[in-house]
Design an enzyme around this catalytic site. Structure first.
Site, PDB file in Angstrom:
ATOM      1  N   ASP A 161      27.386 -24.033   7.913  1.00 50.26           N
ATOM      2  CA  ASP A 161      28.640 -23.796   8.819  1.00 50.26           C
ATOM      3  C   ASP A 161      28.163 -25.136   9.610  1.00 50.26           C
ATOM      4  O   ASP A 161      27.212 -25.635   9.866  1.00 50.26           O
ATOM      5  CB  ASP A 161      28.484 -22.412   9.246  1.00 50.26           C
ATOM      6  CG  ASP A 161      29.485 -22.308  10.616  1.00 50.26           C
ATOM      7  OD1 ASP A 161      30.552 -22.770  10.277  1.00 50.26           O
ATOM      8  OD2 ASP A 161      29.067 -21.864  11.545  1.00 50.26           O
ATOM      9  N   ASP A 191      29.766 -25.269  13.571  1.00 44.39           N
ATOM     10  CA  ASP A 191      29.452 -25.164  14.998  1.00 44.39           C
ATOM     11  C   ASP A 191      28.469 -23.680  15.150  1.00 44.39           C
ATOM     12  O   ASP A 191      28.350 -22.899  14.692  1.00 44.39           O
ATOM     13  CB  ASP A 191      30.879 -24.605  15.678  1.00 44.39           C
ATOM     14  CG  ASP A 191      31.709 -25.899  15.707  1.00 44.39           C
ATOM     15  OD1 ASP A 191      31.439 -26.861  16.606  1.00 44.39           O
ATOM     16  OD2 ASP A 191      32.432 -26.112  14.833  1.00 44.39           O
ATOM     17  N   ASP A 229      26.449 -19.041  11.108  1.00 41.01           N
ATOM     18  CA  ASP A 229      26.129 -17.994  12.382  1.00 41.01           C
ATOM     19  C   ASP A 229      27.220 -16.933  12.249  1.00 41.01           C
ATOM     20  O   ASP A 229      27.136 -15.915  13.142  1.00 41.01           O
ATOM     21  CB  ASP A 229      26.176 -18.605  13.746  1.00 41.01           C
ATOM     22  CG  ASP A 229      27.554 -19.093  14.003  1.00 41.01           C
ATOM     23  OD1 ASP A 229      28.098 -19.916  13.275  1.00 41.01           O
ATOM     24  OD2 ASP A 229      27.976 -18.793  15.210  1.00 41.01           O
TER      25      ASP A 229
END
Length: 319
Positions: free
Chosen positions: A28, A30, A263
């Protein structure tokens, strides 16, 4: 949204060399490899219970936003193609006739309707962006902007205790760039060299953001040397599970392992659906799954738990 047959055959050939087990690391962006949203909304500083200056974090985030928009608008045709998001740069390659773009006039009337001719114009822009990505920002931006960008990277890395640089270092290790001692890298012994050549890993980025700003972020956050432009996927419209399926089709093979690091809940659920290991990144300073903190040993532990020890696979290949 299939990749071209030539590209698929090339990628599958890479992954089907029986003697070379490979792991595809799916990242991922960000709040995993980079920090932006958590700086802007203060959640990064909030994780430190008052030990971090929240206002400073917000200021840093706004500076990053300005740089991202500048690269997108000035170099990546974003004002024209913002409404034409594609999941990856090669998505329209079938419309690209390979024309030399060095003297091409991009004031070509690109826009609606989204017919084959305009898809070709969009494919030209995607190829141009890929070429600029491969050149790096230092060959695109002027000297003053490069200095501002470098200063911002250093400021951010200091404020976040090395989040950006430690994340980059781990990406290098996944590719084998820094994971072996110098005496291994310099060895002329054929046995040593054969052990080194048994692994060839790939970093892939799957982000929920739009494709073009995500490519700009990769450049600005210095990820372009560890993640190739054609390995960046946008799940903005298609979802992460679809992107993961494309990645499996592209790279899947008998000795290929996959590992997802992020996240969010979407990549977690998509990884579970694919039966791939998932490592959840946590902003809290006490977590081992953050930067700095996350190590190759931890990542390897997750993949070994799902697939079995990679050392065993090497021994089986050698038998």
């Amino acid at each position: 949204m299939d990749r071209t047959p030539t590209a698929l055959l090339r990628d599958r050939q890479i992954c089907k060399e029986v003697a070379k087990p490979m792991t595809v690391y799916i990242w991922d962006m960000d709040e995993t490899l980079i920090l932006l949203k958590s700086l802007l909304d203060g959640t990064y500083a909030g994780a430190f219970n008052g030990l971090k200056d929240r206002r400073k974090g917000i200021e840093i985030g706004k500076l990053w936003e300005n740089h991202i928009l500048q690269v997108c608008d000035d170099h990546f045709y974003y004002e024209e193609i913002e409404d034409y998001n594609e999941p990856f740069l090669d998505a329209l390659s079938e419309y690209d006739d390979g024309r030399d773009l060095s003297k091409y006039n991009f004031n070509d009337g690109f826009g609606f309707p989204c017919d084959d001719w305009n898809k070709r114009k969009l494919a030209y822009r995607h190829r141009s962006i890929a070429e600029k990505y491969s050149q790096g920002l230092c060959n695109i931006l002027d000297q003053q902007t490069v200095k501002l960008w470098n200063d911002l990277y250093t400021l951010t890395d200091s404020y976040t205790d090395g989040w950006l640089s430690s994340g980059h270092a781990l990406l290098e290790q996944t590719l084998g760039k820094t994971s072996l001692p110098a005496n291994y890298l310099l060895s002329s012994d054929p046995t040593t060299r054969s052990v080194m050549s048994k692994y060839q890993n790939i970093n892939v980025l799957v982000t929920s953001g739009a494709l073009i700003p995500s490519l700009a972020k990769c450049l600005l956050y210095r990820l372009d040397d560890v993640i190739a432009a054609n390995n960046v996927y946008s799940s903005w419209e298609v979802g992460k599970l679809q992107c993961f399926s494309w990645i499996k089709e592209r790279f899947g093979g008998p000795n290929v392992r996959f590992c997802v690091i992020g996240d969010g809940t979407e990549e977690c659920e998509a990884a579970q659906a694919m039966r791939w290991p998932f490592i959840k990144i946590d902003l809290r300073p006490s977590s081992p799954c953050r930067f700095p903190g996350l190590t190759m040993k931890v990542v390897q532990g997750y993949t070994d738990l799902m697939y079995g020890s990679s050392d065993d696979e090497v021994e089986e290949t050698e038998d």
